[in-house]
Design an enzyme around this catalytic site. Structure first.
Site, PDB file in Angstrom:
ATOM      1  N   GLU A   1       8.436  -3.138   6.270  1.00 17.37           N
ATOM      2  CA  GLU A   1       8.040  -2.187   5.119  1.00 17.37           C
ATOM      3  C   GLU A   1       9.113  -1.746   4.504  1.00 17.37           C
ATOM      4  O   GLU A   1       8.918  -1.245   3.263  1.00 17.37           O
ATOM      5  CB  GLU A   1       7.117  -1.151   5.865  1.00 17.37           C
ATOM      6  CG  GLU A   1       6.085  -0.427   5.036  1.00 17.37           C
ATOM      7  CD  GLU A   1       5.025  -1.119   4.679  1.00 17.37           C
ATOM      8  OE1 GLU A   1       4.539  -2.098   5.441  1.00 17.37           O
ATOM      9  OE2 GLU A   1       4.146  -0.538   4.042  1.00 17.37           O
TER      10      GLU A   1
ATOM     11  N   HIS B   1      -1.761   7.136   3.095  1.00 15.16           N
ATOM     12  CA  HIS B   1      -0.254   7.353   3.465  1.00 15.16           C
ATOM     13  C   HIS B   1       0.242   8.507   2.942  1.00 15.16           C
ATOM     14  O   HIS B   1       0.244   8.811   1.691  1.00 15.16           O
ATOM     15  CB  HIS B   1       0.278   5.985   3.010  1.00 15.16           C
ATOM     16  CG  HIS B   1      -0.086   4.753   3.544  1.00 15.16           C
ATOM     17  ND1 HIS B   1      -0.656   4.474   4.842  1.00 15.16           N
ATOM     18  CD2 HIS B   1       0.143   3.442   3.207  1.00 15.16           C
ATOM     19  CE1 HIS B   1      -0.818   3.498   5.079  1.00 15.16           C
ATOM     20  NE2 HIS B   1      -0.333   2.749   4.233  1.00 15.16           N
TER      21      HIS B   1
ATOM     22  N   CYS C   1       0.559  -1.245  -0.108  1.00 18.66           N
ATOM     23  CA  CYS C   1       0.174  -0.199  -0.012  1.00 18.66           C
ATOM     24  C   CYS C   1       0.769   1.465  -0.030  1.00 18.66           C
ATOM     25  O   CYS C   1       0.492   2.201  -0.630  1.00 18.66           O
ATOM     26  CB  CYS C   1      -1.017  -0.034   1.109  1.00 18.66           C
ATOM     27  SG  CYS C   1      -0.239  -0.167   2.917  1.00 18.66           S
TER      28      CYS C   1
ATOM     29  N   ASN D   1      -4.639   4.675   1.365  1.00 22.06           N
ATOM     30  CA  ASN D   1      -4.048   3.460   1.140  1.00 22.06           C
ATOM     31  C   ASN D   1      -4.950   2.214   0.987  1.00 22.06           C
ATOM     32  O   ASN D   1      -4.233   0.981   0.539  1.00 22.06           O
ATOM     33  CB  ASN D   1      -3.242   3.227   2.621  1.00 22.06           C
ATOM     34  CG  ASN D   1      -4.242   3.375   3.828  1.00 22.06           C
ATOM     35  OD1 ASN D   1      -4.684   4.314   4.078  1.00 22.06           O
ATOM     36  ND2 ASN D   1      -4.270   2.402   4.593  1.00 22.06           N
ATOM     37  N   THR D   2      -5.975   2.228   1.412  1.00 22.24           N
ATOM     38  CA  THR D   2      -7.055   1.131   1.208  1.00 22.24           C
ATOM     39  C   THR D   2      -7.746   1.257  -0.021  1.00 22.24           C
ATOM     40  O   THR D   2      -8.302   0.153  -0.588  1.00 22.24           O
ATOM     41  CB  THR D   2      -8.013   0.776   2.478  1.00 22.24           C
ATOM     42  OG1 THR D   2      -8.806   1.891   2.384  1.00 22.24           O
ATOM     43  CG2 THR D   2      -7.198   0.628   3.705  1.00 22.24           C
TER      44      THR D   2
ATOM     45  N   LYS E   1      10.039  -3.345   1.357  1.00 20.79           N
ATOM     46  CA  LYS E   1       9.043  -3.374   0.352  1.00 20.79           C
ATOM     47  C   LYS E   1       9.167  -2.016  -0.355  1.00 20.79           C
ATOM     48  O   LYS E   1       9.261  -1.931  -1.697  1.00 20.79           O
ATOM     49  CB  LYS E   1       7.718  -3.835   0.795  1.00 20.79           C
ATOM     50  CG  LYS E   1       7.280  -5.144   1.265  1.00 20.79           C
ATOM     51  CD  LYS E   1       6.012  -5.303   1.873  1.00 20.79           C
ATOM     52  CE  LYS E   1       5.929  -6.706   2.622  1.00 20.79           C
ATOM     53  NZ  LYS E   1       4.990  -6.505   3.677  1.00 20.79           N
TER      54      LYS E   1
END
Lengths: 351, 351, 351, 351
Positions: free
Chosen positions: A201, A241, A148, A326-327, A204
């Site tokens: 995180e 974010h 995300c 983010n979602t 990534k």
């Protein structure tokens, strides 16, 4: 367009809930099956799910029964919001069984023949699926979308890469709690506080943009040469974010020029007409103090990435601040966009 | 040690309140005078001041009358928590009139003959005061302390500079609202939100550490050659500024070695015995998720800078996260420490 | 005063942590043993405990080894911060084995021969221990303290009961998250939100004050006749429970008179000299907008209950707002005060 | 339906912004004029307004020029989001000049011939306008809507009044910061804190429901006889006011029966078809922990009042928790609904 039958795996997770939310009233897709954890199997989604979103649970979902597994017949497209460990084994099984799996989990993102796609950034990477089918003997397919927090920065880096080439990026993220699911982060960790660490995180953030921005070369993706340093922190925000970026390009990028490239970025034409593609994929705000999570995450119904504070960097070329919901943009919305592109192409082929 | 009589200018501001708080029961200093804005002059501090700190207002302060100005006789040491515009004219006047002014404002920090000091980092810069007196003909002195968000990173950079030399630093701060005073930031800007901008802050973060870490050479300070890129954001935290740093050194710095230099940092001996110097100036935390504002800002009664997550940086040498209590270590506490050092030296001279 | 050896059961819980914090440097008590959950047994407290308080973990606690059980020899006084289910069986066993158990759990609060005490409100209820020993054949004792949200309102009701008698009370609480322990409430439930429900809390708020304010009559407590309606909500506050009260007295209570009784409340003399008894047990604030959690919970090092907005009630007699620090005054601090009273009495007897 | 031309006074306030937001794409109403404070007059709304809502500013509003005053010709309906002091003089002038003014300010709510209306609760009170025109000689009209925190409780009290009669109500509100406008409450007052006081709020909570629930009798409203005690607190929530109610009815109200009356409440038929009337005016939630601001304020696009925790009250009849979106249902949305009803009636008359 033929309608597609959809299944959602891990439908009670926050990511699963966002899929349930975004699929309400979708013009092409109909949710036919939802799966959930063992102790909830058999219950109605409306009773079993601890709904974590601010938007109400859509009516269609309330009466869907949570299953343990899919049967072979259930779904043209399977969205997976499973945990990494569950995804590791189950997603390949479903792809082998003929499903087109679009996964939000990180389990398979790094595999060479698994596309890691943002449909509006690297839709050509879906061509890896030919190699995937050949190598694995699958009748279905497995497509992944990024972490995300990777999405916003990558959408910003894309037009800069196209215009100037990318060399180095410093990235500090301030991430919302929905990124950790539910129950996720305890309130005692975020009231009057910041947690300057999110397990796994930063790795990534440093690797996934390189694959997404890489060049498809035959049956593989050559990662982009950009090198990234990331810092990830969790802050008291529900959704959205923020990322602060310092960027060094191959050719010197001046602020005005960079801003123009950012503002004029358009995704490929086949993507623009997809139901979940926003009118503006990347919005550039001129104000000194934008973007902000609460004020900007709703742009383009959560699908627009917002960039602001584009300015010169004392050490590299340019600095900016990026926000992505983010979602939605960072999860379910990007999965949906990828699925729409796949379905659109398949419908084109069969026409 | 003779006791010093203290005045606090701007005593009703958040910085002024913190000075009032820290001076309660001080072994050397007694607050004799407080000034405040026009509309509060003449009132008792306890009635006039909208107290913003979590710690109770000390009893001694309640009955002090707010004045408009100091008279010449009032104070050996004057702490200034004035606004920059008020400080610009008033602080030189007071220094000319014989006061030792220790200022939290940014009005004079950049001037060549005004020391910008952290007593535990660059106490030698106080030697600029000789040049200052000579050049300006003052009988008093003007000393400044840095911006609140500068302090934590600078305390961390000091031992790395000593050990490895510094070349480049990326810095992203997550700053608490007390840094903006009271009323300061509206709740609507920070509930479920981040403001990725603080006016003038990034410029200070990029320049002030260079002066503090600079080398005193004759009657001037040669700024350190380190170059800094800063991103500053405001987050929903009451006190405690977090900074994420990526650091490139002149000689390659390895994580274990850097951690050891950080952990073994000690301020100069004359500073260690001062009342406001904490037992540990710089604490290194081994946990993956520290430092955090709520859990670490209280270290050393707010005077200990806490660093954690010391790890390799993919592009530069090392990365880490730093926390300093912004109104104590980043403001009133550092002003107090500087004043203690000045008073200690003066007492030594007169002894 | 002889020193007492102390054990803390459930020492890694938030309540246990607060006991650990408050017992640092205690003039009479020395912590000799701490217990914790199975998976942490054998570890050092400093490594095993996820410390949730803003105040640093005291140095003495870091090296204590977490045990599973107490041996018979360990402790004169045992503080229990166990879960209700663990407390239900274990606390009576320890009291039977001769320990003086002071419990923060709710397991035994309602039992007729178990004192529910605030040492500064109903110290005479400790006389129930004679009956308790007689009836149960214990050589030790079991004393309980109230639910954290009960304490503030009860301290306010006590002087009103003494002066006017109490008839009916409406009570709405806004409770801090430390009351739910750690991890406790998910951040997603409290960011930009309120949870208007706390399981079992309203029942305690309606019954426990009646026992505490009840009259000791021979070997039992006659509950006070006051009737209470409670509403309990969880809000985004780390520490400090707020309660809004509307109070009907037996004799009409006028605001000025009530305020005077509140302001002049003093605990019994034997309690005033105890180490944890604050100089002011109940502080009355005159401001329109006090008390507040962040600004008032620190009063009296967390042991002072703060009341404000004492004003007429359109339906009953008076209204007010009460604040008590939930983990100090509402928990560990009240347990400590009760233990101090017990130890003081015992020392007096043996002297 | 003929379209109405709309003006918004005080359009840059938070209430004004919500009006701007809700009027986007309205089927009957077109915003033609917006006014703002002196220093913003002449600027485009999009440049002048510090937008405080999470929803994006609608495109239509960006280019509207802020005026100082309305001319006579501008608007069939004038929404006033003015401060009380500005509203006190300006609203009567506009009504005298022929405008239909629907006001969110409190300046005129208590006047005998000024309706205080929730269109779905007391639409008959609009009949006061005949008396208003007659007595004041106005060609226009002045209609007011209640205080934002009054709305939710009043919507809940209405069906209970109809079914059981109302005698006494205890009311404790937990109010969101948008209710205080922008900049409104400082972040330092709400981070890790509650402010248990809102100036003037409790008086409104105690009086306004009595007028709204009163009986229209000839040319005046007989206030309902219910008596109310209110406690008002500000909490760290952006939007959505929570109220805890304890209610005594004239005839004993049992929980199940009360719940049924609440769940079956329907507004008068002429209101049900209005564009801003939600499908469900009052939703009853069965969960133990609902309603909550973040999860429930979006119900019915912010126009549905949500009630939950309907349960017996130990002292009165029933208790419950109510939530209403304070800037939609508690402000702009209720103003819009009232205006729609007025416009609908006028269109009916003229047809």
């Amino acid at each position: 367009m033929t309608r597609a039958t959809i299944a959602i795996l891990g439908a009670t997770s926050v990511s699963g809930q966002r899929l349930v939310h975004l699929l309400a009233g979708h013009p092409w897709f109909t949710v036919a099956a939802v799966t959930g954890p063992d102790h909830l199997v058999g219950k109605a989604y409306g009773d079993a799910c601890r709904w974590a979103l601010a938007e109400p649970m859509p009516a269609y979902a309330r009466t869907l029964r949570l299953r343990e597994h899919l049967g072979g017949e259930d779904a043209s497209i399977v969205f997976s919001a499973l945990s990494d460990s569950a995804a590791a084994s189950l997603e390949p099984e479903l792809a082998a069984a003929g499903h087109t799996v679009v996964s939000l989990s990180s389990a398979h993102r790094a595999e060479a023949d698994v596309p890691l796609v943002l449909a509006d950034v690297n839709p050509d990477h879906l061509d890896l699926l030919g190699e995937q089918r050949k190598r694995r003997g699958w009748t279905g397919a497995l497509v992944t979308i990024p972490n995300c927090a990777v999405v916003g920065p990558t959408v910003v880096l894309k037009p800069l890469q196209d215009a100037f080439g990318l060399r180095r990026v410093f990235l500090a993220t301030l991430q919302a709690v929905t990124g950790a699911g539910y129950p996720g982060v305890p309130a005692l960790d975020l009231l009057d506080n910041v947690i300057p660490y999110i397990a796994g995180e930063e790795e990534k953030l440093e690797s996934e943009p390189r694959k997404i921005l890489g060049r498809l070369s035959g049956a593989r993706v050559e990662p982009a040469e950009v090198r990234i340093t990331a810092h990830a922190a969790r802050v008291a925000v529900t959704e959205g974010h923020v990322a602060c970026l310092s960027i060094e390009c191959e050719r010197a990028a001046e602020v005005g020029e960079a801003s123009r490239f950012l503002a004029s970025y358009r995704p490929p034409e086949e993507v623009r007409g997809l139901p979940s593609c926003p009118g503006v994929v990347l919005a550039v705000r001129p104000e000194a103090d934008r973007p902000q999570p609460r004020r900007d995450r709703g742009a383009g119904s959560g699908m627009t990435t917002v960039v602001g504070r584009v300015r010169a960097d004392p050490l590299l070329d340019i600095r900016c601040v990026v926000l992505a919901h983010n979602t939605i943009r960072g999860g379910a919305g990007s999965a949906l966009l990828a699925a729409e592109l796949l379905w659109h192409r398949r419908s084109g082929e069969s026409a």
